[in-house]
Design an enzyme around this catalytic site. Structure first.
Site, PDB file in Angstrom:
ATOM      1  N   ARG A 235       0.850  -1.186   0.000  1.00 24.94           N
ATOM      2  CA  ARG A 235       0.000   0.000   0.000  1.00 24.94           C
ATOM      3  C   ARG A 235       0.886   1.237   0.000  1.00 24.94           C
ATOM      4  NH1 ARG A 235      -2.958  -2.958  -1.649  1.00 24.94           N
ATOM      5  NH2 ARG A 235      -4.984  -3.708  -0.889  1.00 24.94           N
ATOM      6  N   GLU A 264      -1.547   7.819  -5.817  1.00 29.37           N
ATOM      7  CA  GLU A 264      -1.620   7.054  -7.061  1.00 29.37           C
ATOM      8  C   GLU A 264      -3.036   6.938  -7.612  1.00 29.37           C
ATOM      9  OE1 GLU A 264      -0.782   2.864  -6.831  1.00 29.37           O
ATOM     10  OE2 GLU A 264      -1.764   2.678  -4.891  1.00 29.37           O
ATOM     11  N   HIS A 296       0.689  -0.407 -10.096  1.00 27.45           N
ATOM     12  CA  HIS A 296      -0.139  -1.317  -9.298  1.00 27.45           C
ATOM     13  C   HIS A 296      -0.462  -2.588 -10.093  1.00 27.45           C
ATOM     14  CE1 HIS A 296      -2.774  -1.003  -5.513  1.00 27.45           C
ATOM     15  NE2 HIS A 296      -2.741  -2.274  -5.869  1.00 27.45           N
TER      16      HIS A 296
END
Length: 332
Positions: A235, A264, A296
């Site tokens: 995270r 993000e 991601h």
């Protein structure tokens, strides 16, 4: 059960459509738009929505979904830090997630980032494309015999421990709940300060909580072994971006690999190549020659997508049959 699938990407459609014939009671409609206050109204008439890790599921959003008649939230991901679980409980919404779709996929991506930043593959690729075959600036280190520090030994962290052991590394780990299985495989549990001080590679694999928020900050960066590699595939808010930038400027890292980072959400999974990014954090991180950022994508393997689709659809059927899968429930 009628499900509205938000922020649908081509790979989502492909993986879910492959399994839908096995779930005749489920109707799935895809939209490309993400979940916003405006698009939440599109859920009118649906029993459930399907959202990903970056979706805003705070109290206001849940209220809009509740008013639209939505009773179930299907998260096609493991993380749920964007969810207000207390509000979901108040609105009597059932929330299910996919807790273990493919730990190996994320762990392998973490090691890929570590290897790429270590051997400067991002720079080497660009140099050779320009017919520059010089090796200057590409020197890395041999991982065998070095120390890997794994912060968080859930399923993904355990997979990363095994990968590092396979590289011949000594593996230190930090977790509030140490794993006897990992100890049996040669992993040494130590205090976080000791892990940071001794590790040549630090890889983060813990959930985002009040306790872990900004666990990597100026104080802990200064505890790290000088010249280490930092990897975050967990995270973004585990790392204080401003402090990380200062640490990079102070040459405290050999390299940094990030699949997640603060701020993000506006970028992740989107094509922003024609935009001027409002956030200076992303641009500043990308300006450093020893930083690699991916979008991601740690979860993005065929096997993981297959597991996400099947588990999400299983979750939907379990709600339809009034027997939610206990292990996948998100509650307060």
């Amino acid at each position: 059960m009628k499900i509205l699938f938000y922020d649908a990407k081509p790979y989502d459609r492909e993986s879910f459509d492959a399994h839908l014939p096995d779930y005749p009671s489920i109707t799935l409609d895809y939209i490309e738009a993400d979940l916003t206050p405006r698009t939440a109204r599109l859920a009118q008439g649906y029993d459930a929505i399907c959202a990903f890790v970056n979706a805003d599921l705070g109290r206001d959003m849940l209220r809009l979904l509740y008013e639209a008649g939505v009773k179930t939230i299907l998260l096609r991901c493991a993380g749920f830090n964007q969810l207000d679980a207390y509000a979901a409980d108040e609105y009597d919404m059932t929330v299910l997630r996919v807790p273990g779709y493919s730990p190996e996929a994320v762990a392998e991506h973490a090691m890929a980032l570590a290897l790429a930043i270590n051997r400067r593959l991002h720079k080497a690729y660009i140099k050779v494309r320009e017919n520059n075959f010089s090796l200057v600036g590409l020197t890395g280190m041999t991982f065998r015999g070095k120390v890997a520090g794994i912060v968080g030994t859930g399923k993904i962290g355990q997979a990363m421990c095994r990968i590092c052991r396979g590289f011949g590394m000594r593996v230190l780990a930090y977790d509030k709940y140490p794993s006897d299985e990992m100890r049996g495989e040669g992993v040494e549990y130590v205090p976080l300060e000791q892990l940071l001080a001794q590790s040549d590679l630090v890889s983060l694999h813990c959930p985002l909580t009040d306790e872990t928020y900004h666990m990597i900050r100026t104080e802990t960066i200064h505890q790290m072994k000088p010249g280490c590699i930092l990897i975050n595939t967990s995270r973004g808010a585990l790392v204080d971006s401003q402090d990380l930038i200062e640490g990079i400027r102070d040459h405290r890292f050999f390299g940094v690999g990030l699949d997640v980072y603060e701020e993000e959400n506006d970028n992740v999974f989107e094509n922003r190549e024609d935009d001027i990014l409002k956030s200076s954090i992303t641009a500043r991180l990308l300006s450093f020659p020893n930083v690699i950022i991916t979008s991601h994508q740690g979860f993005l393997t065929r096997e993981a997508l297959d597991a996400i689709a099947r588990t999400t659809l299983d979750n939907a059927v379990s709600v339809e049959q009034h027997a939610p899968i206990e292990a996948n429930l998100v509650g307060v």
